[in-house]
Design an enzyme around this catalytic site. Sequence first.
Site, PDB file in Angstrom:
ATOM      1  N   SER A   1       0.795  -1.231   0.000  1.00  0.00           N
ATOM      2  CA  SER A   1       0.000   0.000   0.000  1.00  0.00           C
ATOM      3  C   SER A   1       0.823   1.274   0.000  1.00  0.00           C
ATOM      4  O   SER A   1       0.283   2.360  -0.249  1.00  0.00           O
ATOM      5  CB  SER A   1      -0.937   0.019   1.212  1.00  0.00           C
ATOM      6  OG  SER A   1      -1.930  -0.949   1.083  1.00  0.00           O
TER       7      SER A   1
ATOM      8  N   LYS B   1       0.559   3.422  -2.935  1.00  0.00           N
ATOM      9  CA  LYS B   1      -0.614   4.272  -3.165  1.00  0.00           C
ATOM     10  C   LYS B   1      -0.247   5.753  -3.148  1.00  0.00           C
ATOM     11  O   LYS B   1      -0.871   6.568  -3.818  1.00  0.00           O
ATOM     12  CB  LYS B   1      -1.691   3.978  -2.101  1.00  0.00           C
ATOM     13  CG  LYS B   1      -2.305   2.583  -2.196  1.00  0.00           C
ATOM     14  CD  LYS B   1      -3.305   2.338  -1.046  1.00  0.00           C
ATOM     15  CE  LYS B   1      -4.205   1.132  -1.264  1.00  0.00           C
ATOM     16  NZ  LYS B   1      -3.617  -0.153  -0.944  1.00  0.00           N
TER      17      LYS B   1
ATOM     18  N   TYR C   1      -4.323   2.982   7.404  1.00  0.00           N
ATOM     19  CA  TYR C   1      -5.574   2.228   7.386  1.00  0.00           C
ATOM     20  C   TYR C   1      -6.536   2.780   8.438  1.00  0.00           C
ATOM     21  O   TYR C   1      -6.500   3.985   8.716  1.00  0.00           O
ATOM     22  CB  TYR C   1      -5.309   0.729   7.615  1.00  0.00           C
ATOM     23  CG  TYR C   1      -4.366   0.113   6.618  1.00  0.00           C
ATOM     24  CD1 TYR C   1      -4.633   0.121   5.245  1.00  0.00           C
ATOM     25  CD2 TYR C   1      -3.184  -0.490   7.028  1.00  0.00           C
ATOM     26  CE1 TYR C   1      -3.762  -0.453   4.331  1.00  0.00           C
ATOM     27  CE2 TYR C   1      -2.308  -1.077   6.122  1.00  0.00           C
ATOM     28  CZ  TYR C   1      -2.614  -1.053   4.767  1.00  0.00           C
ATOM     29  OH  TYR C   1      -1.758  -1.628   3.862  1.00  0.00           O
TER      30      TYR C   1
ATOM     31  N   VAL D   1       1.065  -3.889   3.952  1.00  0.00           N
ATOM     32  CA  VAL D   1       0.937  -5.156   4.681  1.00  0.00           C
ATOM     33  C   VAL D   1       2.215  -5.996   4.661  1.00  0.00           C
ATOM     34  O   VAL D   1       2.308  -7.006   5.336  1.00  0.00           O
ATOM     35  CB  VAL D   1      -0.230  -6.024   4.155  1.00  0.00           C
ATOM     36  CG1 VAL D   1      -1.561  -5.392   4.487  1.00  0.00           C
ATOM     37  CG2 VAL D   1      -0.099  -6.284   2.668  1.00  0.00           C
TER      38      VAL D   1
END
Lengths: 319, 319, 319, 319
Positions: free
Chosen positions: A65, A68, A245, A263
């Site tokens: 992630s 991103k 998150y 992750v």
Amino acid sequence: MRQADKQTLQRILDENRKYTAMGKVADYIPELRRANPAALGLTVAAKDTGIASVGDCDTTFTLQSISKVISLLVALLDHGPEKVFAKVGMEPSGDPFNSIIKLETMNHHKPLNPMINAGAIAVASMISGRNVEERFQRVCGLIRMMTGNNGISLSEQTYQSEKATGDRNRALAYFMKSTGIIESDVEEALDLYFRLCSIEVRCSDLAKIGLYLANWGRMEGSDSLQIDPCLVQILLTIMVTSGMYNASGEFAIHVGIPAKSGVSGGIMAVVPNRMGIGVIGPAIDDKGNSVAGIRVLEDLSKTFGLHLFSEREERRIIP
Amino acid sequence: MRQADKQTLQRILDENRKYTAMGKVADYIPELRRANPAALGLTVAAKDTGIASVGDCDTTFTLQSISKVISLLVALLDHGPEKVFAKVGMEPSGDPFNSIIKLETMNHHKPLNPMINAGAIAVASMISGRNVEERFQRVCGLIRMMTGNNGISLSEQTYQSEKATGDRNRALAYFMKSTGIIESDVEEALDLYFRLCSIEVRCSDLAKIGLYLANWGRMEGSDSLQIDPCLVQILLTIMVTSGMYNASGEFAIHVGIPAKSGVSGGIMAVVPNRMGIGVIGPAIDDKGNSVAGIRVLEDLSKTFGLHLFSEREERRIIP
Amino acid sequence: MRQADKQTLQRILDENRKYTAMGKVADYIPELRRANPAALGLTVAAKDTGIASVGDCDTTFTLQSISKVISLLVALLDHGPEKVFAKVGMEPSGDPFNSIIKLETMNHHKPLNPMINAGAIAVASMISGRNVEERFQRVCGLIRMMTGNNGISLSEQTYQSEKATGDRNRALAYFMKSTGIIESDVEEALDLYFRLCSIEVRCSDLAKIGLYLANWGRMEGSDSLQIDPCLVQILLTIMVTSGMYNASGEFAIHVGIPAKSGVSGGIMAVVPNRMGIGVIGPAIDDKGNSVAGIRVLEDLSKTFGLHLFSEREERRIIP
Amino acid sequence: MRQADKQTLQRILDENRKYTAMGKVADYIPELRRANPAALGLTVAAKDTGIASVGDCDTTFTLQSISKVISLLVALLDHGPEKVFAKVGMEPSGDPFNSIIKLETMNHHKPLNPMINAGAIAVASMISGRNVEERFQRVCGLIRMMTGNNGISLSEQTYQSEKATGDRNRALAYFMKSTGIIESDVEEALDLYFRLCSIEVRCSDLAKIGLYLANWGRMEGSDSLQIDPCLVQILLTIMVTSGMYNASGEFAIHVGIPAKSGVSGGIMAVVPNRMGIGVIGPAIDDKGNSVAGIRVLEDLSKTFGLHLFSEREERRIIP
């Protein structure tokens, strides 16, 4: 970097290594399952005073992630904030990163923000390029430039695994196709998304990406901006509200540093005008964040006064 | 304050007044319905250099959700962060302020944060005092101290109206009673919550509350802290991630100042170490925020470089 | 009733008693917690041929959700279907009986049907009467008439417990007040609802209520209808689609008899034109239905051909 | 069929044609958009006494969701109820037919029932056959047998359109793949699902399918069952609780006939042991049901006493 600061980093790493035992490595693909849960590494790349690494900084891991943030930057460079945020929101979400509920219940079906999977897939669908390979090379090229590491590329095995197990992400993507959020080819957007998640880095690469953002898009040693600092401001703010998150709020309170986790156990953090930070600790909690990685950053923030809100105007910094 | 800065404030107010036409006054109780939708006022209380007001700063209005910041502070003073955050979360929510869904679907039934109605009612249920009146006086007394305004009290009419129409909040409260989040008397918690929402202030009061927080709990002109600055750090961070209802993310990007809004059209904002800001503009958008108030703050932020992430380390400030 | 049929009932009871071990008594109030989990009783009241009871039919228990059928009937008698179903839907729900989500997400905020708690509280708010006591007596009086049992009244202890622990129902009620579904006094509607849940009956009472409905509102031995059979048709249909909480669909397939269960472990069932059935088995499953009670009804349905859809047009019936 | 009954059917059709103006044809694909909104046709296939059609019964239309009944039957024949219902529930849903929320929030991620899109796609994934074509021919072959119409096949244009626009269904399918509900190839399951939705029929075909089910799987004029009547019992019950999308409860109360509708405006209905009914009326309501079609069935039910619960044991039937 001063010897005293390096020693402090080593102390922080040592004291927080115990928290690696409180998490588990991600297990949905073999490549993540194979990571060493006890590993913990930290690199700090400070403005002017150089870079220091402590702990297990030699192993490679995939961005997951963390990518991103970079893909959002490329989409913003391609289309500008207005067009990008017409398709993806700016609001933090209280839901898990792969939740589909809000896509159905929100009025405009926009994914809440670019840091959750749905939002990042929507962002990937907007990146310009004649084909997936060209789009991938544009994002990867930017990472190579930021890090000065031309060897950065994707882990073919991770990419294949992500692609083979990515049905939840496929569901998110086809849902967004059905509501018009994704206008381009769904499978290509997913392919790019899986490739970007599979880019392999080391701690020092994360720290250098962070430093690039801390410098508002200036390469270390240069005076000229390479991107509009307004885009960096957007990235940093979204990292604060949504980067960790659905533990972003707690992280903002306890640590107070713009950061993005993956992750794989990596965390890329930015102290604006001061430093970039890379952490790796593959043992993650149930929200997807490195357990020991968060503790290292909290300790670092308290030790060096890095919280975005601090009583003393003059924050102590690594010189 | 310098004359030039005052003139700038007036310019900002004048240029953004047009946005009052794009909102509507809250209409669920007569007291809010009676507000002038065209009104717009701004007070800035800067550290050391004094206070300045422009526009419609004479009218009074009720705190509404702005009171959530102060009641959280009192609960934190009473019980400490650990106990308070065992009952209410720290995570921003993508849902409207009065949503009940997450209370049912989240694992621990905790309201996501203290800035949404459910969270603020839970916070109210934790404030110490022998009875509702005493608890109210403790919170109201803190506001009087922060503002130096001993005349501050509740609007009896607004309080009665809130109480009479508060069924959605009652639903949230009884739900939390049923899940054990609220342990004390539900009706007393609601009574306190309605009273706190009904406290009447002026723009200058909001600015002084903001300045008190900008000074980390120091009264202007004093050197001694009255509260632990860690509690202020918590308040400021929560204001960034969750202070503007489900437009908090967008506000953080565009304005970048910790702030809390109320459906009366008030906004209390804090530039740490620099200033407190009070805005009133009763015409609100569909998320509950003053339309022109947000524009004033955005203009102020850009003009004076107040965004929490700014390229230039030395932000320009009102001297 | 023929001796052979009675023996069959006894056999059914004996063979299904083992399933009592697979459930647990409801434990949210002491009165339900005290029930004997091993108890199992069955009464069949057949048209013309009389009544038969086997097993533990002497103990009393409270109606709980079974009262929802009777209160719906009274509301329909008071206002007619059109007005009642303007406030509560006719659709089965896939959610648990006490869920609040749909109230927030459905367009019209109507509770989905009168058999879930929200719907039943809305129904209770519509029952005519000068005060709660009079409304209660109207519903209770109808039950006395149906059963010919003038001793039927409420369990004061259960009522007090329900009232003291009814915060989830209070949340549902205040939510409906806030959306205009409930127009009358919320606490009175809840008070009536708690009283109706606390009415004490025996298995034979349930069977007689069932027989009254099986006879379309005719008292056994009489030829004259006391209520419009259209209302019975509505009750029976809603019992099929929604009578067994969110296991109604499965029950309709496996058993195929209109029925309504309560968390006390009671089930009232109706085979139109043929018989009423009462079952008690306090050990319930996680959806709130008597585990052994469902098995008894399934066995009964298969043995006597009572499923609403049966291949042979002439169903075998207790003569 | 008696002349008097035919005249009654004509009267029913004429009186309810006006309701066609209250709906709109489905518009998500060109093939449905082209349907005549004013069309209305009715075919009744009564046991022993033959078939009668009135209105616009000559036009063809696609089965759409009506195919869900047949594909469920094939899956039940292939694997038996236990295995099928391990993957898809039996509970009616209060949500729209294409909702994805419950897939995420339910404990076991099972689609609630086989009549909503998610459930029907899961059912399609279980149908046996070496490839999609063979599976399609197995289902289509059963329909040809039931109707005695060997010309039945799919509309290639509708199939291509469904496939091209089926992203919402793709999202449902990939979500179920990610949770293990779908074990086979997702694209093949979707391909079969789109083909089955695109099978072209006439009103009389629907009536004959209905008659086959009314006869418990016996071909008209034959005494031998071709399938286990228990499977028909399951189909009929699910049609009652879930056959008319999220208007199933209302339809059960007002009409009381097991039925399944499709967005093409077709409805297939079954009066067990008596008759099958086919209706076409392309103007549908916002839940996806033919507006005039429902009115025709309600009138038919009241006129001939077809409601599943009727006061008089001997229902009047078409002789």
